[in-house]
Design an enzyme around this catalytic site. Structure first.
Site, PDB file in Angstrom:
ATOM      1  N   GLY A  37       2.492   2.387  10.672  1.00 39.91           N
ATOM      2  CA  GLY A  37       3.457   3.466  10.488  1.00 39.91           C
ATOM      3  C   GLY A  37       4.128   3.919  11.771  1.00 39.91           C
ATOM      4  O   GLY A  37       4.778   4.961  11.800  1.00 39.91           O
ATOM      5  N   GLU A  75      -5.409  -4.777  10.554  1.00 39.48           N
ATOM      6  CA  GLU A  75      -4.384  -3.767  10.759  1.00 39.48           C
ATOM      7  C   GLU A  75      -4.654  -3.017  12.058  1.00 39.48           C
ATOM      8  O   GLU A  75      -5.468  -2.080  12.073  1.00 39.48           O
ATOM      9  CB  GLU A  75      -4.381  -2.773   9.597  1.00 39.48           C
ATOM     10  CG  GLU A  75      -4.085  -3.393   8.257  1.00 39.48           C
ATOM     11  CD  GLU A  75      -3.505  -2.373   7.279  1.00 39.48           C
ATOM     12  OE1 GLU A  75      -2.388  -2.586   6.814  1.00 39.48           O
ATOM     13  OE2 GLU A  75      -4.159  -1.348   7.026  1.00 39.48           O
ATOM     14  N   GLY A  94       2.890  -0.956   4.257  1.00 41.70           N
ATOM     15  CA  GLY A  94       2.963   0.449   3.887  1.00 41.70           C
ATOM     16  C   GLY A  94       4.409   0.868   3.677  1.00 41.70           C
ATOM     17  O   GLY A  94       4.976   0.730   2.591  1.00 41.70           O
ATOM     18  N   GLY A  95       5.042   1.375   4.727  1.00 38.98           N
ATOM     19  CA  GLY A  95       6.391   1.935   4.632  1.00 38.98           C
ATOM     20  C   GLY A  95       7.383   1.023   3.921  1.00 38.98           C
ATOM     21  O   GLY A  95       8.128   1.462   3.027  1.00 38.98           O
ATOM     22  N   ASN A 142       0.876  -1.175   0.000  1.00 38.26           N
ATOM     23  CA  ASN A 142       0.000   0.000   0.000  1.00 38.26           C
ATOM     24  C   ASN A 142       0.913   1.225   0.000  1.00 38.26           C
ATOM     25  O   ASN A 142       1.473   1.577   1.036  1.00 38.26           O
ATOM     26  CB  ASN A 142      -0.877  -0.041   1.265  1.00 38.26           C
ATOM     27  CG  ASN A 142      -1.698   1.220   1.447  1.00 38.26           C
ATOM     28  OD1 ASN A 142      -1.800   2.052   0.536  1.00 38.26           O
ATOM     29  ND2 ASN A 142      -2.274   1.372   2.632  1.00 38.26           N
ATOM     30  N   TRP A 143       1.078   1.824  -1.180  1.00 36.25           N
ATOM     31  CA  TRP A 143       2.039   2.937  -1.299  1.00 36.25           C
ATOM     32  C   TRP A 143       1.494   4.213  -0.680  1.00 36.25           C
ATOM     33  O   TRP A 143       2.222   5.193  -0.542  1.00 36.25           O
ATOM     34  CB  TRP A 143       2.389   3.167  -2.764  1.00 36.25           C
ATOM     35  CG  TRP A 143       3.113   2.022  -3.420  1.00 36.25           C
ATOM     36  CD1 TRP A 143       3.455   0.806  -2.841  1.00 36.25           C
ATOM     37  CD2 TRP A 143       3.602   1.965  -4.771  1.00 36.25           C
ATOM     38  NE1 TRP A 143       4.112   0.019  -3.761  1.00 36.25           N
ATOM     39  CE2 TRP A 143       4.221   0.692  -4.954  1.00 36.25           C
ATOM     40  CE3 TRP A 143       3.571   2.862  -5.834  1.00 36.25           C
ATOM     41  CZ2 TRP A 143       4.806   0.308  -6.165  1.00 36.25           C
ATOM     42  CZ3 TRP A 143       4.154   2.486  -7.056  1.00 36.25           C
ATOM     43  CH2 TRP A 143       4.769   1.225  -7.210  1.00 36.25           C
ATOM     44  N   LYS A 144       0.224   4.235  -0.366  1.00 37.92           N
ATOM     45  CA  LYS A 144      -0.409   5.439   0.195  1.00 37.92           C
ATOM     46  C   LYS A 144      -0.135   6.636  -0.722  1.00 37.92           C
ATOM     47  O   LYS A 144      -0.092   6.487  -1.931  1.00 37.92           O
ATOM     48  CB  LYS A 144       0.052   5.672   1.639  1.00 37.92           C
ATOM     49  CG  LYS A 144      -0.125   4.401   2.489  1.00 37.92           C
ATOM     50  CD  LYS A 144       0.042   4.616   3.958  1.00 37.92           C
ATOM     51  CE  LYS A 144      -0.155   3.289   4.686  1.00 37.92           C
ATOM     52  NZ  LYS A 144      -0.110   3.396   6.125  1.00 37.92           N
ATOM     53  N   HIS A 181      -9.463   1.184   4.786  1.00 37.41           N
ATOM     54  CA  HIS A 181      -8.213   1.406   5.519  1.00 37.41           C
ATOM     55  C   HIS A 181      -8.479   2.378   6.664  1.00 37.41           C
ATOM     56  O   HIS A 181      -9.280   3.306   6.522  1.00 37.41           O
ATOM     57  CB  HIS A 181      -7.141   1.964   4.570  1.00 37.41           C
ATOM     58  CG  HIS A 181      -5.783   1.962   5.206  1.00 37.41           C
ATOM     59  ND1 HIS A 181      -5.407   2.906   6.116  1.00 37.41           N
ATOM     60  CD2 HIS A 181      -4.736   1.108   5.082  1.00 37.41           C
ATOM     61  CE1 HIS A 181      -4.173   2.632   6.533  1.00 37.41           C
ATOM     62  NE2 HIS A 181      -3.747   1.542   5.913  1.00 37.41           N
ATOM     63  N   GLU A 212      -6.901   4.799   7.716  1.00 39.32           N
ATOM     64  CA  GLU A 212      -6.680   6.211   7.367  1.00 39.32           C
ATOM     65  C   GLU A 212      -7.883   6.781   6.626  1.00 39.32           C
ATOM     66  O   GLU A 212      -8.203   7.962   6.763  1.00 39.32           O
ATOM     67  CB  GLU A 212      -5.374   6.331   6.543  1.00 39.32           C
ATOM     68  CG  GLU A 212      -4.152   6.123   7.444  1.00 39.32           C
ATOM     69  CD  GLU A 212      -2.918   5.556   6.763  1.00 39.32           C
ATOM     70  OE1 GLU A 212      -2.848   5.564   5.520  1.00 39.32           O
ATOM     71  OE2 GLU A 212      -2.018   5.087   7.485  1.00 39.32           O
ATOM     72  N   SER A 228       3.471  -1.970  10.339  1.00 40.90           N
ATOM     73  CA  SER A 228       4.915  -2.008  10.561  1.00 40.90           C
ATOM     74  C   SER A 228       5.530  -3.371  10.266  1.00 40.90           C
ATOM     75  O   SER A 228       6.471  -3.794  10.936  1.00 40.90           O
ATOM     76  CB  SER A 228       5.259  -1.539  11.979  1.00 40.90           C
ATOM     77  OG  SER A 228       4.838  -0.192  12.164  1.00 40.90           O
TER      78      SER A 228
HETATM   79  P1  PGA Z   1       2.844   0.377   7.599  1.00 40.05           P
HETATM   80  O1  PGA Z   1       1.395   0.564   6.940  1.00 40.05           O
HETATM   81  O2  PGA Z   1       3.402  -0.921   7.040  1.00 40.05           O
HETATM   82  O3  PGA Z   1       3.630   1.565   7.167  1.00 40.05           O
HETATM   83  O4  PGA Z   1       2.651   0.291   9.066  1.00 40.05           O
HETATM   84  C1  PGA Z   1       0.533  -0.520   6.755  1.00 40.05           C
HETATM   85  C2  PGA Z   1      -0.773  -0.031   6.183  1.00 40.05           C
HETATM   86  O5  PGA Z   1      -1.258   1.014   6.612  1.00 40.05           O
HETATM   87  O6  PGA Z   1      -1.358  -0.675   5.289  1.00 40.05           O
END
Ligand code: PGA
Length: 251
Positions: free
Chosen positions: A174, A168, A235-236, A10-12, A98, A100, A214
């Protein structure tokens, strides 16, 4: 157990065209460099990069997905993108719900379910995200929150082929804080029990439940090694080809 792990990036809201195409091309090269990988790989770039990333991964077996979609097929919804537009652009998947999106855009379970149903109607596979906040975990509400988000967000018509659940924990996204393999497995087992209650034994056995929060090459093996964890939503670490590939290799 026949579930094939899904490694989803997930590149956001990260990356310009040059970054996204370089990342996608590197991953495509690694995919093509081997055969019989024991996982499926998916990348979910920002909307404007989807076409370029689809081209960059062509023929590699890497799937491309959107990070959100609207619940309607088309119409006067400025700034939104429909599942049908994503499908037309070359996507196979879309992420919905998600945390977010739930926070930044006040998305409810009802909204998430409607978006997931639009995705299925458009012929996409959907990744439905659920997860508790730190406050909810500390209040002992983890399983209850995840059960209720699962029940409220699961699209009608969900099958193991068209639907993936992503657990999640919001406090792990993150932050560098990862759920321990045991904490994650407990929630994954509870989610699988919900799938069984709602859709039956075969669906519970076949539906993938990803962990997200994470995940990195250092902790992926132990997490993905848990009996009910079927890959990751990353994500990251999905923004660096070596890290993302390292997570995939832990399968
Ligand atoms: P993260 O994000 O790996 O940076 O914690 C995961 C996500 O939000 O899908």
């Amino acid at each position: 157990m026949t579930r094939r792990p899904l490694i989803a990036g997930n590149w956001k809201m990260n990356g310009l065209a040059a970054d996204g195409t370089a990342l996608a091309s590197t991953l495509a090269g690694k995919m093509k460099g081997g055969s019989d990988h024991p996982f499926n790989m998916l990348v979910c770039p920002p909307f404007p990069l989807i076409g370029k990333v689809v081209d960059a991964v062509a023929g590699s077996g890497i799937a491309v997905g959107g990070q959100d979609c609207h619940m309607a097929e088309k119409g006067a919804h400025t700034g939104d993108t429909s599942a049908w537009i994503l499908k037309d652009a070359g996507c196979d998947y879309v992420i919905v719900g998600h945390s977010e999106r739930r926070t930044d855009h006040a998305e409810t379970d009802e909204t998430v379910k409607a978006k997931a149903e639009a995705a299925l109607a458009a012929g996409l596979r959907v990744i439905v995200c659920i997860g508790e906040t730190l406050q909810q975990r500390e209040a002992g509400q983890t399983l209850e929150v995840n059960r209720s988000q699962f029940q409220g967000s699961l699209p009608d018509g969900a099958t193991p082929e068209n639907t993936v659940i992503a657990y999640e924990p919001v406090w792990a996204i993150g932050t560098g804080l990862t759920a321990t393999p045991g904490q994650a497995q407990d929630v994954h087992a509870a989610i699988r029990a919900e799938i069984k209650g709602k859709l039956g034994d075969a669906a519970a056995e076949g539906m993938r439940v990803l962990y997200g929060g994470s995940m990195n090459p250092g902790n992926a093996r132990e997490l993905i090694g848990q009996p009910d964890i079927d890959g990751g939503l990353i994500g990251g670490a999905a923004l660096k080809a070596d890290d993302f590939w390292g997570i995939a290799e832990s399968c």
